[in-house]
Design an enzyme around this catalytic site. Sequence first.
Site, PDB file in Angstrom:
ATOM      1  N   PHE A 159       3.861 -14.631  -9.017  1.00 50.23           N
ATOM      2  CA  PHE A 159       4.387 -13.340  -8.598  1.00 50.23           C
ATOM      3  C   PHE A 159       3.225 -12.427  -8.263  1.00 50.23           C
ATOM      4  CE2 PHE A 159       8.366 -10.840  -8.636  1.00 50.23           C
ATOM      5  CZ  PHE A 159       9.271 -11.864  -8.448  1.00 50.23           C
ATOM      6  N   GLN A 165       7.856   3.311  -6.054  1.00 49.85           N
ATOM      7  CA  GLN A 165       7.432   2.013  -5.506  1.00 49.85           C
ATOM      8  C   GLN A 165       8.191   1.643  -4.233  1.00 49.85           C
ATOM      9  OE1 GLN A 165       8.005  -2.028  -7.632  1.00 49.85           O
ATOM     10  NE2 GLN A 165       5.809  -1.679  -7.500  1.00 49.85           N
ATOM     11  N   HIS A 171       8.912  -1.502  -1.980  1.00 49.57           N
ATOM     12  CA  HIS A 171       8.799  -2.965  -1.993  1.00 49.57           C
ATOM     13  C   HIS A 171       8.455  -3.404  -0.581  1.00 49.57           C
ATOM     14  CE1 HIS A 171       9.809  -7.176  -2.380  1.00 49.57           C
ATOM     15  NE2 HIS A 171       9.966  -7.026  -3.668  1.00 49.57           N
ATOM     16  N   LEU A 180      16.889  -6.000  -0.360  1.00 51.05           N
ATOM     17  CA  LEU A 180      15.665  -6.646  -0.829  1.00 51.05           C
ATOM     18  C   LEU A 180      15.610  -8.137  -0.508  1.00 51.05           C
ATOM     19  CD1 LEU A 180      13.195  -5.970  -2.684  1.00 51.05           C
ATOM     20  CD2 LEU A 180      14.409  -7.278  -4.397  1.00 51.05           C
ATOM     21  N   GLU A 186      10.336 -10.823  -3.975  1.00 49.90           N
ATOM     22  CA  GLU A 186       8.947 -11.252  -3.955  1.00 49.90           C
ATOM     23  C   GLU A 186       8.823 -12.742  -4.297  1.00 49.90           C
ATOM     24  OE1 GLU A 186       6.229  -8.239  -5.348  1.00 49.90           O
ATOM     25  OE2 GLU A 186       5.459  -9.722  -6.747  1.00 49.90           O
ATOM     26  N   ARG A 198       2.386  -4.687  -4.957  1.00 49.05           N
ATOM     27  CA  ARG A 198       3.310  -4.133  -3.967  1.00 49.05           C
ATOM     28  C   ARG A 198       2.759  -2.924  -3.220  1.00 49.05           C
ATOM     29  NH1 ARG A 198       8.733  -5.011  -7.596  1.00 49.05           N
ATOM     30  NH2 ARG A 198       8.793  -7.247  -7.186  1.00 49.05           N
ATOM     31  N   HIS A 213      12.088   1.011  -3.849  1.00 49.18           N
ATOM     32  CA  HIS A 213      12.542  -0.037  -4.744  1.00 49.18           C
ATOM     33  C   HIS A 213      12.584   0.353  -6.211  1.00 49.18           C
ATOM     34  CE1 HIS A 213      13.292  -4.104  -5.985  1.00 49.18           C
ATOM     35  NE2 HIS A 213      12.174  -4.180  -6.672  1.00 49.18           N
ATOM     36  N   ARG A 228       4.110  -0.699 -10.473  1.00 58.10           N
ATOM     37  CA  ARG A 228       4.653  -1.779 -11.310  1.00 58.10           C
ATOM     38  C   ARG A 228       4.405  -3.142 -10.681  1.00 58.10           C
ATOM     39  NH1 ARG A 228       9.571  -4.886 -11.430  1.00 58.10           N
ATOM     40  NH2 ARG A 228      10.579  -3.736  -9.758  1.00 58.10           N
ATOM     41  N   SER A 232       9.678  -5.437 -14.847  1.00 56.53           N
ATOM     42  CA  SER A 232      10.688  -4.435 -15.169  1.00 56.53           C
ATOM     43  C   SER A 232      11.820  -5.017 -16.003  1.00 56.53           C
ATOM     44  CB  SER A 232      11.258  -3.829 -13.891  1.00 56.53           C
ATOM     45  OG  SER A 232      12.354  -3.028 -14.227  1.00 56.53           O
TER      46      SER A 232
HETATM   47  C1  FAD Z   1      17.371  -5.600  -5.565  1.00 55.35           C
HETATM   48  C2  FAD Z   1      16.505  -5.502  -6.778  1.00 55.35           C
HETATM   49  C3  FAD Z   1      15.867  -6.624  -7.271  1.00 55.35           C
HETATM   50  C4  FAD Z   1      15.054  -6.527  -8.408  1.00 55.35           C
HETATM   51  N1  FAD Z   1      14.438  -7.657  -8.869  1.00 55.35           N
HETATM   52  C5  FAD Z   1      13.691  -7.586  -9.999  1.00 55.35           C
HETATM   53  C6  FAD Z   1      13.076  -8.748 -10.546  1.00 55.35           C
HETATM   54  O1  FAD Z   1      13.232  -9.857 -10.039  1.00 55.35           O
HETATM   55  N2  FAD Z   1      12.325  -8.618 -11.654  1.00 55.35           N
HETATM   56  C7  FAD Z   1      12.134  -7.412 -12.274  1.00 55.35           C
HETATM   57  O2  FAD Z   1      11.454  -7.369 -13.300  1.00 55.35           O
HETATM   58  N3  FAD Z   1      12.726  -6.295 -11.795  1.00 55.35           N
HETATM   59  C8  FAD Z   1      13.492  -6.355 -10.672  1.00 55.35           C
HETATM   60  N4  FAD Z   1      14.075  -5.221 -10.188  1.00 55.35           N
HETATM   61  C9  FAD Z   1      14.018  -3.989 -10.980  1.00 55.35           C
HETATM   62  C10 FAD Z   1      14.991  -4.080 -12.149  1.00 55.35           C
HETATM   63  O3  FAD Z   1      16.117  -4.823 -11.773  1.00 55.35           O
HETATM   64  C11 FAD Z   1      15.454  -2.722 -12.633  1.00 55.35           C
HETATM   65  O4  FAD Z   1      14.361  -1.881 -12.845  1.00 55.35           O
HETATM   66  C12 FAD Z   1      16.218  -2.850 -13.958  1.00 55.35           C
HETATM   67  O5  FAD Z   1      17.211  -3.837 -13.867  1.00 55.35           O
HETATM   68  C13 FAD Z   1      16.815  -1.510 -14.359  1.00 55.35           C
HETATM   69  O6  FAD Z   1      17.671  -1.702 -15.457  1.00 55.35           O
HETATM   70  P1  FAD Z   1      18.223  -0.474 -16.278  1.00 55.35           P
HETATM   71  O7  FAD Z   1      18.981  -1.047 -17.421  1.00 55.35           O
HETATM   72  O8  FAD Z   1      17.130   0.463 -16.575  1.00 55.35           O
HETATM   73  O9  FAD Z   1      19.199   0.293 -15.261  1.00 55.35           O
HETATM   74  P2  FAD Z   1      20.375  -0.210 -14.280  1.00 55.35           P
HETATM   75  O10 FAD Z   1      20.570  -1.660 -14.304  1.00 55.35           O
HETATM   76  O11 FAD Z   1      20.107   0.446 -12.979  1.00 55.35           O
HETATM   77  O12 FAD Z   1      21.663   0.446 -14.942  1.00 55.35           O
HETATM   78  C14 FAD Z   1      21.891   1.827 -14.947  1.00 55.35           C
HETATM   79  C15 FAD Z   1      23.215   2.082 -15.660  1.00 55.35           C
HETATM   80  O13 FAD Z   1      23.390   3.484 -15.858  1.00 55.35           O
HETATM   81  C16 FAD Z   1      24.703   3.858 -15.503  1.00 55.35           C
HETATM   82  N5  FAD Z   1      24.676   5.270 -15.133  1.00 55.35           N
HETATM   83  C17 FAD Z   1      23.800   5.923 -14.327  1.00 55.35           C
HETATM   84  N6  FAD Z   1      24.117   7.225 -14.234  1.00 55.35           N
HETATM   85  C18 FAD Z   1      25.218   7.406 -15.000  1.00 55.35           C
HETATM   86  C19 FAD Z   1      26.036   8.532 -15.312  1.00 55.35           C
HETATM   87  N7  FAD Z   1      25.822   9.735 -14.800  1.00 55.35           N
HETATM   88  N8  FAD Z   1      27.095   8.342 -16.137  1.00 55.35           N
HETATM   89  C20 FAD Z   1      27.377   7.123 -16.652  1.00 55.35           C
HETATM   90  N9  FAD Z   1      26.631   6.030 -16.384  1.00 55.35           N
HETATM   91  C21 FAD Z   1      25.572   6.180 -15.584  1.00 55.35           C
HETATM   92  C22 FAD Z   1      25.058   2.910 -14.366  1.00 55.35           C
HETATM   93  O14 FAD Z   1      26.452   2.820 -14.213  1.00 55.35           O
HETATM   94  C23 FAD Z   1      24.442   1.604 -14.887  1.00 55.35           C
HETATM   95  O15 FAD Z   1      25.330   0.987 -15.785  1.00 55.35           O
HETATM   96  C24 FAD Z   1      14.884  -5.292  -9.052  1.00 55.35           C
HETATM   97  C25 FAD Z   1      15.530  -4.167  -8.565  1.00 55.35           C
HETATM   98  C26 FAD Z   1      16.310  -4.265  -7.427  1.00 55.35           C
HETATM   99  C27 FAD Z   1      16.948  -3.001  -6.906  1.00 55.35           C
END
Ligand code: FAD
Length: 575
Positions: free
Chosen positions: A118, A231, A233, A243, A246, A277, A348, A389, A394
């Site tokens: 990666f 960031q 991507h 996306l 990577e 990135r 991203h 990052r 993440s």
């Molecule tokens: C397309 C994509 C691919 C990725 N691939 C990778 C990878 O391969 N490896 C890696 O390490 N990282 C990757 N990332 C980054 C990583 O996926 C995210 O940073 C991580 O999953 C975020 O998780 P989280 O639990 O912080 O938030 P999220 O999974 O974004 O969840 C946020 C939660 O908060 C809730 N929420 C938000 N606001 C409110 C509100 N006002 N009221 C109630 N609920 C609310 C939403 O409903 C959701 O349930 C990727 C990101 C993307 C976009």
Amino acid sequence: MLEHDVIIVGGGLAGCRAALEIVRTDPSLNVALVAKTHPIRSHSVAAQGGMAATLKNVDAEDSWEAHAFDTVKGSDYLADQDAVAILTREAPDVVIDLEHMGVLFSRLPDGRVAQRAFGGHSHNRTCYAADKTGHAILHELVNNLRRCGVRIYDEWYVMQLILEDAQAKGVVMYHLLDGQIEVVRAKAVMFATGGYGRVYNTTSNDYASTGDGLAMSALAGVPLEDMEFVQFHPTGLYPVGVLISEAVRGEGAYLINSEGDRFMANYAPSRMELAPRDITSRAIALEISAGRGIHPDGSAGGPFVYLDLRHMGREKIMNRVPFAWEEAHRLLSIDAVNQPMPVRPTVHYSMGGIPVNTSGQVRSGTDTLVDAFFAAGEAACVSVHGANRLGSNSLLECIVFGRKTGASIAQFVQNRKLPDLDEQSYLLEAHCKIQALLEQSGQYRINQVREAFQDCMTKYCGVFRTEELMREGLTKLQEILSQSQDIYLDDKGKLWNTEVIEAMELRSLIIVGQIILTSALNRQESRGAHFREDYQERDDSNFLKHTMAYYSPAGIDLQYKPVTITMFEPKERKY
Ligand SMILES: Cc1cc2nc3c(=O)[nH]c(=O)nc-3n(C[C@H](O)[C@H](O)[C@H](O)COP(=O)(O)OP(=O)(O)OC[C@H]3O[C@@H](n4cnc5c(N)ncnc54)[C@H](O)[C@@H]3O)c2cc1C
């Protein structure tokens, strides 16, 4: 009034992993999790490439210290190294724990968990489930939560953090289904609300990534840390921005300009397509602005470059990165086995966020904490990513610090009483706010203002930044802010009124945008993802420090916090 020992906002990996740790530590605790989507529709489900951990299954030479060094170097030395040590040391253990919970990681022929290359990682250490890693992990966590009796409020939008006298006491939430409003009080509140990609017009993030948790914290007086580091991507599929993981480059794909050159040789000769990135995104943007981008008809001077998988062959593409193939095929009718994919940088990930210590407790300043308030995941800034990052760090952060924060909450709530609060006044305020939105007869539609805002942030605070541009951006934002107060809703009803949610999300986006722009304007150096054309060098003597932005409607006050350096002294960052 609803009451729980713990209320967690956010059903992605960080929120779910924390909830699980709380009930594993003390099954008698009453834990609730709220999400504005269904938890399994959180953006985490879209994570593709994988999760880094030095299991040493592929590369026996790897070590947590090497992972820590790569992370700190990738962060352009802004990451807090005590947090990075926790992240990288605990990584193998959390992957094995997920595996025991039932997560189906891809395997080596001998049955051990497979690991791939990666960007920015010096060893093959990214564990994965094909290119659907987030899906595999999130589904397993949500199943486990149900088994453990965590109460899930799905499709409830949290609209306010209740914070009184430097203590978090609960939240106010709105039910999308029927417009019902509830106050929840709890002994501890945790935010795991994810990122804010929707601040920009082209992003890999889902529609729910609107920075609500950040805006609600800022409105309650909590500072936001390092918000200037956004960031990009390198490989968003052109023109949609979706996306292309990577992992595709990790498995060997090339980046090619209109002259057919693998141009990364000019920017990061030792890492080529697997440079971090920030460097790869800038390289693509520079190739495009130098006229070596490509047009849809194949001619030079266009808005994208090619990601070329053809030499990898059908079998490898279909085994290792099937989802990337599917996305290009579904969205652009491109068969990546025979045709290159058009790509350009897409927003991203949010490096900054709600400042927390390594136990997940939210900071109110350099040395002070907000009582009973916790955060983890992309919404938080424990600062393991600093200014940039590394891919696959993440998911790891969500799991390591989700687990740690859960453990500290389980401890924290022991022997605590539910807080006192005046439910009626919060209910009344929320009802008035919703009623005012419904009755407002403004002249702008929500999406009109949102698009103007997203275009503004993209134009004035994108990959390349200058003082002049950003000052202009801040002036434009003031106009957009007043337009956002002059909107009207078509739907005046209570049932499934998504416009009410969009109006509240617009407020979040604009607050977050103002903080990003102000923090970026004041950082007069280039570091990681923050690149200033007018200050092109990193400036450790003045800016080796974290930004802490305190929001108020009258303006944003910036303070700074020192970086924790325990293992690696800052050096020039070359690849
Ligand atoms: C397309 C994509 C691919 C990725 N691939 C990778 C990878 O391969 N490896 C890696 O390490 N990282 C990757 N990332 C980054 C990583 O996926 C995210 O940073 C991580 O999953 C975020 O998780 P989280 O639990 O912080 O938030 P999220 O999974 O974004 O969840 C946020 C939660 O908060 C809730 N929420 C938000 N606001 C409110 C509100 N006002 N009221 C109630 N609920 C609310 C939403 O409903 C959701 O349930 C990727 C990101 C993307 C976009």
